[in-house]
Design a protein around this motif. Structure first.
Motif, PDB file in Angstrom:
ATOM      1  N   GLU A 553       0.176  -1.372  -0.110  1.00 51.20           N
ATOM      2  CA  GLU A 553       0.272  -0.398  -0.089  1.00 51.20           C
ATOM      3  C   GLU A 553       1.415   0.807   0.247  1.00 51.20           C
ATOM      4  OE1 GLU A 553      -2.640  -0.048   3.653  1.00 51.20           O
ATOM      5  OE2 GLU A 553      -3.673  -2.083   2.787  1.00 51.20           O
ATOM      6  N   GLY A 554       0.289   2.546  -0.361  1.00 47.35           N
ATOM      7  CA  GLY A 554       1.001   3.902  -0.019  1.00 47.35           C
ATOM      8  C   GLY A 554       2.073   3.481  -1.621  1.00 47.35           C
ATOM      9  N   LEU A 555       2.157   2.917  -2.706  1.00 47.50           N
ATOM     10  CA  LEU A 555       2.822   3.164  -3.783  1.00 47.50           C
ATOM     11  C   LEU A 555       2.431   4.577  -4.465  1.00 47.50           C
ATOM     12  CD1 LEU A 555       3.411  -0.323  -4.814  1.00 47.50           C
ATOM     13  CD2 LEU A 555       4.699   0.889  -3.302  1.00 47.50           C
ATOM     14  N   VAL A 556       2.613   4.992  -5.246  1.00 51.49           N
ATOM     15  CA  VAL A 556       2.603   6.025  -5.916  1.00 51.49           C
ATOM     16  C   VAL A 556       3.051   6.227  -7.159  1.00 51.49           C
ATOM     17  CG1 VAL A 556       3.456   8.611  -6.768  1.00 51.49           C
ATOM     18  CG2 VAL A 556       3.817   7.687  -4.182  1.00 51.49           C
ATOM     19  N   PRO A 557       1.534   6.061  -8.112  1.00 53.39           N
ATOM     20  CA  PRO A 557       1.936   5.278  -9.880  1.00 53.39           C
ATOM     21  C   PRO A 557       2.435   6.268 -10.355  1.00 53.39           C
ATOM     22  CG  PRO A 557      -0.322   6.225  -9.276  1.00 53.39           C
ATOM     23  CD  PRO A 557       0.235   5.784  -7.856  1.00 53.39           C
ATOM     24  N   GLU A 558       2.665   6.131 -11.707  1.00 54.38           N
ATOM     25  CA  GLU A 558       3.701   7.246 -12.357  1.00 54.38           C
ATOM     26  C   GLU A 558       3.102   8.154 -13.069  1.00 54.38           C
ATOM     27  OE1 GLU A 558       6.213   8.391 -12.556  1.00 54.38           O
ATOM     28  OE2 GLU A 558       7.977   7.501 -11.190  1.00 54.38           O
ATOM     29  N   PRO A 559       2.994   8.920 -13.624  1.00 49.52           N
ATOM     30  CA  PRO A 559       1.731   9.255 -14.715  1.00 49.52           C
ATOM     31  C   PRO A 559       2.053   8.883 -15.257  1.00 49.52           C
ATOM     32  CG  PRO A 559       2.826  11.065 -12.570  1.00 49.52           C
ATOM     33  CD  PRO A 559       3.563  10.186 -12.449  1.00 49.52           C
ATOM     34  N   GLY A 560       1.230   8.713 -16.701  1.00 44.90           N
ATOM     35  CA  GLY A 560       1.517   7.969 -17.874  1.00 44.90           C
ATOM     36  C   GLY A 560       2.359   6.951 -18.474  1.00 44.90           C
ATOM     37  N   VAL A 561       2.502   6.237 -17.464  1.00 51.09           N
ATOM     38  CA  VAL A 561       3.737   5.213 -17.223  1.00 51.09           C
ATOM     39  C   VAL A 561       2.784   4.467 -16.470  1.00 51.09           C
ATOM     40  CG1 VAL A 561       6.345   4.766 -17.535  1.00 51.09           C
ATOM     41  CG2 VAL A 561       5.358   6.893 -18.199  1.00 51.09           C
ATOM     42  N   GLN A 562       2.880   3.323 -17.671  1.00 49.59           N
ATOM     43  CA  GLN A 562       2.660   1.474 -17.191  1.00 49.59           C
ATOM     44  C   GLN A 562       3.166   0.704 -16.757  1.00 49.59           C
ATOM     45  OE1 GLN A 562      -0.463   1.666 -15.309  1.00 49.59           O
ATOM     46  NE2 GLN A 562      -2.013   1.626 -16.878  1.00 49.59           N
ATOM     47  N   VAL A 563       3.376   0.364 -16.393  1.00 49.42           N
ATOM     48  CA  VAL A 563       5.016   0.119 -15.473  1.00 49.42           C
ATOM     49  C   VAL A 563       4.190  -1.997 -14.919  1.00 49.42           C
ATOM     50  CG1 VAL A 563       6.807  -1.121 -14.317  1.00 49.42           C
ATOM     51  CG2 VAL A 563       6.478   1.394 -14.000  1.00 49.42           C
ATOM     52  N   PHE A 564       4.983  -2.596 -16.118  1.00 48.22           N
ATOM     53  CA  PHE A 564       4.202  -4.090 -16.080  1.00 48.22           C
ATOM     54  C   PHE A 564       5.325  -5.180 -16.116  1.00 48.22           C
ATOM     55  CE2 PHE A 564       3.291  -8.235 -19.038  1.00 48.22           C
ATOM     56  CZ  PHE A 564       1.888  -8.646 -17.310  1.00 48.22           C
ATOM     57  N   ARG A 565       5.186  -6.089 -14.793  1.00 48.41           N
ATOM     58  CA  ARG A 565       5.987  -7.082 -14.512  1.00 48.41           C
ATOM     59  C   ARG A 565       5.142  -8.707 -15.085  1.00 48.41           C
ATOM     60  NH1 ARG A 565       8.225  -7.367  -8.819  1.00 48.41           N
ATOM     61  NH2 ARG A 565      10.138  -5.493  -9.781  1.00 48.41           N
ATOM     62  N   PHE A 566       6.748  -9.133 -15.451  1.00 47.79           N
ATOM     63  CA  PHE A 566       5.841 -10.834 -15.679  1.00 47.79           C
ATOM     64  C   PHE A 566       6.842 -12.414 -15.408  1.00 47.79           C
ATOM     65  CE2 PHE A 566       4.675 -13.704 -18.754  1.00 47.79           C
ATOM     66  CZ  PHE A 566       4.191 -14.827 -18.954  1.00 47.79           C
ATOM     67  N   THR A 629      -6.526   4.819 -16.199  1.00 47.92           N
ATOM     68  CA  THR A 629      -7.679   4.775 -16.712  1.00 47.92           C
ATOM     69  C   THR A 629      -6.759   4.128 -18.233  1.00 47.92           C
ATOM     70  OG1 THR A 629      -8.196   6.505 -17.440  1.00 47.92           O
ATOM     71  CG2 THR A 629      -9.221   5.708 -15.600  1.00 47.92           C
ATOM     72  N   ALA A 630      -7.084   3.956 -19.050  1.00 43.78           N
ATOM     73  CA  ALA A 630      -6.410   3.690 -20.632  1.00 43.78           C
ATOM     74  C   ALA A 630      -5.811   4.852 -20.906  1.00 43.78           C
ATOM     75  CB  ALA A 630      -6.908   2.181 -20.851  1.00 43.78           C
ATOM     76  N   THR A 631      -7.031   5.965 -20.949  1.00 41.58           N
ATOM     77  CA  THR A 631      -6.713   6.892 -21.667  1.00 41.58           C
ATOM     78  C   THR A 631      -5.788   8.172 -21.002  1.00 41.58           C
ATOM     79  OG1 THR A 631      -8.399   8.394 -21.049  1.00 41.58           O
ATOM     80  CG2 THR A 631      -9.004   7.205 -22.797  1.00 41.58           C
ATOM     81  N   CYS A 632      -5.249   7.253 -20.037  1.00 41.40           N
ATOM     82  CA  CYS A 632      -4.009   8.261 -19.107  1.00 41.40           C
ATOM     83  C   CYS A 632      -2.577   8.030 -19.729  1.00 41.40           C
ATOM     84  CB  CYS A 632      -4.144   8.495 -18.168  1.00 41.40           C
ATOM     85  SG  CYS A 632      -6.075   8.788 -17.751  1.00 41.40           S
ATOM     86  N   PHE A 633      -2.033   6.920 -20.101  1.00 43.22           N
ATOM     87  CA  PHE A 633      -1.295   6.981 -20.312  1.00 43.22           C
ATOM     88  C   PHE A 633      -0.414   6.499 -21.431  1.00 43.22           C
ATOM     89  CE2 PHE A 633      -2.975   2.885 -20.938  1.00 43.22           C
ATOM     90  CZ  PHE A 633      -2.726   2.223 -21.634  1.00 43.22           C
ATOM     91  N   HIS A 634       0.970   6.686 -22.217  1.00 43.09           N
ATOM     92  CA  HIS A 634       1.890   7.376 -22.924  1.00 43.09           C
ATOM     93  C   HIS A 634       2.675   6.007 -23.210  1.00 43.09           C
ATOM     94  CE1 HIS A 634       4.831   9.626 -20.400  1.00 43.09           C
ATOM     95  NE2 HIS A 634       3.550  10.142 -19.995  1.00 43.09           N
ATOM     96  N   ALA A 635       3.348   5.370 -22.597  1.00 45.45           N
ATOM     97  CA  ALA A 635       4.399   4.409 -22.102  1.00 45.45           C
ATOM     98  C   ALA A 635       4.358   3.199 -21.228  1.00 45.45           C
ATOM     99  CB  ALA A 635       5.484   4.736 -22.165  1.00 45.45           C
ATOM    100  N   VAL A 636       4.035   2.431 -22.296  1.00 49.81           N
ATOM    101  CA  VAL A 636       4.974   0.858 -21.269  1.00 49.81           C
ATOM    102  C   VAL A 636       6.034   0.520 -20.913  1.00 49.81           C
ATOM    103  CG1 VAL A 636       3.575  -1.534 -21.149  1.00 49.81           C
ATOM    104  CG2 VAL A 636       2.665   0.123 -21.595  1.00 49.81           C
ATOM    105  N   VAL A 637       6.291   0.039 -19.250  1.00 53.92           N
ATOM    106  CA  VAL A 637       7.567  -0.046 -19.477  1.00 53.92           C
ATOM    107  C   VAL A 637       7.111  -2.103 -18.871  1.00 53.92           C
ATOM    108  CG1 VAL A 637       9.132  -0.023 -17.784  1.00 53.92           C
ATOM    109  CG2 VAL A 637       8.448   2.036 -18.633  1.00 53.92           C
ATOM    110  N   VAL A 638       8.217  -2.302 -19.512  1.00 49.68           N
ATOM    111  CA  VAL A 638       7.977  -4.122 -19.226  1.00 49.68           C
ATOM    112  C   VAL A 638       9.687  -4.589 -18.644  1.00 49.68           C
ATOM    113  CG1 VAL A 638       8.148  -6.327 -20.301  1.00 49.68           C
ATOM    114  CG2 VAL A 638       6.645  -4.600 -21.021  1.00 49.68           C
TER     115      VAL A 638
END
Length: 725
Positions: A553-566, A629-638
């Motif tokens: 809890e208490g993590l800060v999401p990066e605006p406009g960037v989705q960070v995905f781990r597989f 939301t999906a409309t708010c990100f411009h980059a995906v970091v894997v």
């Protein structure tokens, strides 16, 4: 080698953007980090590699021959450095105790194999000597093993039945070897007029042993020691449990003194129990009382040894004391003549002339030898590695295969049957001060003394006493059932393998149990990689660390960037799950959205915010409060740190994903790729052909944070100030 400098910075979109040296994390002194990559030498071609290997293998020299000889017989190496003052006392003590334990166990385990006791003594003698010369473990005790005896006995019973003999009619001694077969003999038995039941049984056992030994030797020659690693510990424990129940069931007829048929095929355990229940009223009272007394004494002695093992310098030789006492009671009480109690019979002294195993029988039992070879090699290698780790030395798995294989191949010509390492005797060796395999020579000397002089003394030993020794030796394997709840809490998949293997062994057969365990283990491994954990990451406060949004809890999401781990490899079996998880967590089905945009043409609108369809994606984590939301990100970091490897299908998935995201104006960045994954990306055309080119600088980053900063900088967002936790 020509080094190349690689700057891990750049704009994912290819336009002008600040380089990574603007990040305080990456450039503490104002300059970007520079890695100097070593250029690996050009690998030789296949023809050159084969020529070099053949040249090395065919080169003859005295030093090479001596090294090969020492590798094949490790005793030639360590015997020259043997420290008699420090090691001899412990080796002699442990060897004597193992020999004392080995003699009654060898006689007892002959019941499992359906053979005469003298053949078990032969097996113990030759196995100890051969492993002394060829083994790499200092503490493993190689000899007869209850599970292998059971598997040998099942094959022997089947072949006896097909040859027209009755497997339930145990011979009382070597005089049975000259007895004629039953009236309903098949042509196979008629071709051996000089061979009775016991003679034919040992011929089957030696043929089976020779084939299994050949399999093990070939595995060692072709460096297949790693194959045994696929028999996992839960599989082996479950197999030991199921086989122990089968062994216990097979010995009940000796404990009760009941004459019941020896069943074959699937459902052996259930059929035997039904036969025992029907014949319980015909139990031999003498055998029943003897079994009760011996079991009580043996269990009490084992329990006392376990509780006082720290005070006792040597374990109690309970088996030997029980055998001596029971033999004296049976001899002077004339239990066989007065009460019809079954006894061991005559055990001849000396050795029988060697004999080549029957080639026809070898072809018949070749399929059965596969499971025998696998089980024997798996237990031997796992025990050798276990004792090596605990005592700080190393063993060679392939040499262990050669050693155990030779312990089966060579003795097969001397009327011996299958052997492997045994845990119980190995533990006793360690507890009594064993330092080297010199203790095996001492144990072989004890067995040799019994073979040359003392064997006839066991003539009146009751078979019920031998069955008691076998049953008590199963305590350790049967107690493993208590580990199932802990194993379930640790890994439900491993617990399922354990239970399924044990249940299949009991309900069907030991071979079916081994096969089921192997298949379930492989399916479990495939299942763990096919549906690994997938999650989104967010920043820990204002640090440069990123963690799972579903766990913290208490993590800060990066605006406009989705960070995905597989958390697994990306290959053909899980590529769809990878895409489903990514689309579900980010809220955007990039493939479908890109297709709709292409259908609408260059001027078409929409698609960027297409929601993902509701579908069953399995156990993927989600954190709705932290996911934009999906409309708010411009980059995906894997985050590719858990990405162990990529295959062609996984690489194609990343290429298609980059194409679809590019059609939507979204950048795809990769972080923390291992060198092997990076090489795969480069060879597959995902990156540039040369290290350090613009394509690699724009998509490949050494940390998640550097990728996030680059994505924000390219989008015109200010870089946040970093701090440490």
């Amino acid at each position: 080698m020509t080094p190349t400098s690689t700057h891990f910075a750049g704009c994912p979109g290819g336009g002008p953007c600040p380089r990574m040296e603007e990040s305080p994390e990456c450039a503490p002194q104002g300059r970007g980090p520079v890695l100097v990559r070593r250029r690996p030498p050009e690998p030789p071609g296949l023809r050159e590699a084969l020529k070099a290997r053949l040249r090395r293998g065919c080169t003859c020299s005295v030093q090479g021959a001596w090294a090969l000889l020492q590798g094949l017989f490790p005793a030639m190496h360590w015997l020259r450095r043997y420290r008699a003052r420090e090691d001899l006392a412990g080796d002699v003590m442990s060897g004597l105790l193992i020999g004392i334990i080995l003699v009654p166990q060898a006689i007892a385990y002959s019941l499992l194999a359906g053979l005469q006791p003298v053949y078990s003594l032969y097996t113990s003698f030759f196995a100890n000597l051969i492993y002394f010369l060829m083994g790499t473990s200092r503490h493993v005790s190689v000899g007869i093993f209850s599970l292998l005896c059971l598997m040998v006995g099942q094959v022997v019973d089947r072949e006896l039945l097909q040859a027209g003999f009755d497997p339930a009619q145990d011979g009382l001694g070597p005089e049975a070897n000259s007895s004629a077969p039953n009236a309903s003999v098949t042509p196979l038995a008629l071709g051996l007029p000089d061979c009775g039941r016991d003679c034919y049984a040992i011929r089957v056992a030696t043929a089976l042993t020779l084939v299994a030994g050949i399999y093990q030797v070939l595995m060692g020659i072709f460096r297949l020691g790693f194959v045994s690693a696929y028999l996992s510990q839960p599989l082996l424990d479950g197999f030991a449990m199921g086989a122990s129940v089968t062994i216990l069931t097979s010995q009940l007829r000796h404990l009760l003194g009941v004459q019941v048929p020896r069943h074959q095929g699937p459902g052996l355990v259930i059929s035997t129990w039904l036969s025992l229940l029907r014949g319980a009223g015909q139990a031999n009272l003498c055998d029943l009382l003897t079994s009760a007394v011996c079991l009580t004494v043996l269990l009490a002695a084992k329990e006392l040894s376990d509780r006082c093992r720290h005070r006792l310098k040597v374990p109690l030789p309970a088996e030997l004391l029980v055998i001596v006492g029971a033999t004296l009671a049976s001899h002077f009480g004339r239990f066989h003549q007065r009460f019809g109690s079954s006894v061991a019979g005559d055990i001849p002294t000396g050795f029988v002339a060697p004999r080549v195993p029957d080639l026809g029988l070898m072809w018949r039992v070749a399929p059965d030898a596969v499971s025998l070879a696998l089980v024997g090699s798996a237990f031997s290698i796992s025990l050798a590695e276990m004792f090596a780790r605990s005592h700080g030395y190393s063993v060679r798995a392939n040499q262990e295969l050669l050693a155990v294989g030779c312990c089966n191949v060579l003795p097969a010509f001397f009327h011996c049957f299958a052997t492997s390492a045994a845990l119980a005797k190995s533990l006793v060796k360690t507890a009594t001060g064993c330092r080297t395999q010199v203790s095996s020579v001492v144990s072989a000397a004890v067995v040799l003394l019994v073979l040359l002089a003392l064997a006839p003394l066991f003539r009146d030993l009751q078979r019920s006493v031998l069955a008691c020794i076998i049953v008590v030796s199963l305590r350790g394997a049967l107690r493993k059932v208590r580990d199932v709840p802990r194993l379930w809490r640790l890994s439900p998949a491993d617990a399922l393998v354990w239970v399924a293997t044990a249940a299949t062994c009991v309900l069907l057969s030991t071979e079916a149990g081994l096969l089921a365990g192997v298949l379930l283990s492989l399916l479990s491994l495939a299942g763990r990689t096919q549906r690994p954990r997938a999650t989104l990451l967010a920043r820990v406060a204002d640090s440069s660390f990123y963690e799972d949004t579903a766990e913290f809890e208490g993590l800060v999401p990066e605006p406009g960037v989705q960070v995905f781990r597989f958390a697994g490899p990306l290959y053909y079996a899980n590529k769809d799950f990878f895409l489903q998880s990514l689309y579900r967590l980010t809220g955007l089905d990039a493939g479908r959205a890109a297709s709709r945009r292409r259908e609408r043409g260059p001027g078409g609108q929409g698609g960027r915010g297409e929601p993902v369809e509701s579908r069953d994606l399995g156990p993927v984590s989600s954190a709705a409060a932290l996911v934009p939301t999906a409309t708010c990100f411009h980059a995906v970091v894997v985050d590719c740190a858990p990405l162990l490897f990529l295959d062609a299908a996984g690489l194609a998935t990343l290429q298609d994903l980059r194409r679809d995201y590019g059609a939507l104006g979204i950048s795809l960045l990769l972080a923390c790729c291992s060198p092997s994954v990076t090489d795969t990306l480069r060879r597959g055309g995902f990156l540039g052909e040369e290290p350090g080119d613009a394509a690699e600088e724009g998509q490949l980053f050494h940390s998640v944070h550097s990728a996030v900063l680059a994505a924000r900088a390219c989008h015109g967002e200010p870089a946040a100030t970093d701090s440490t936790l």
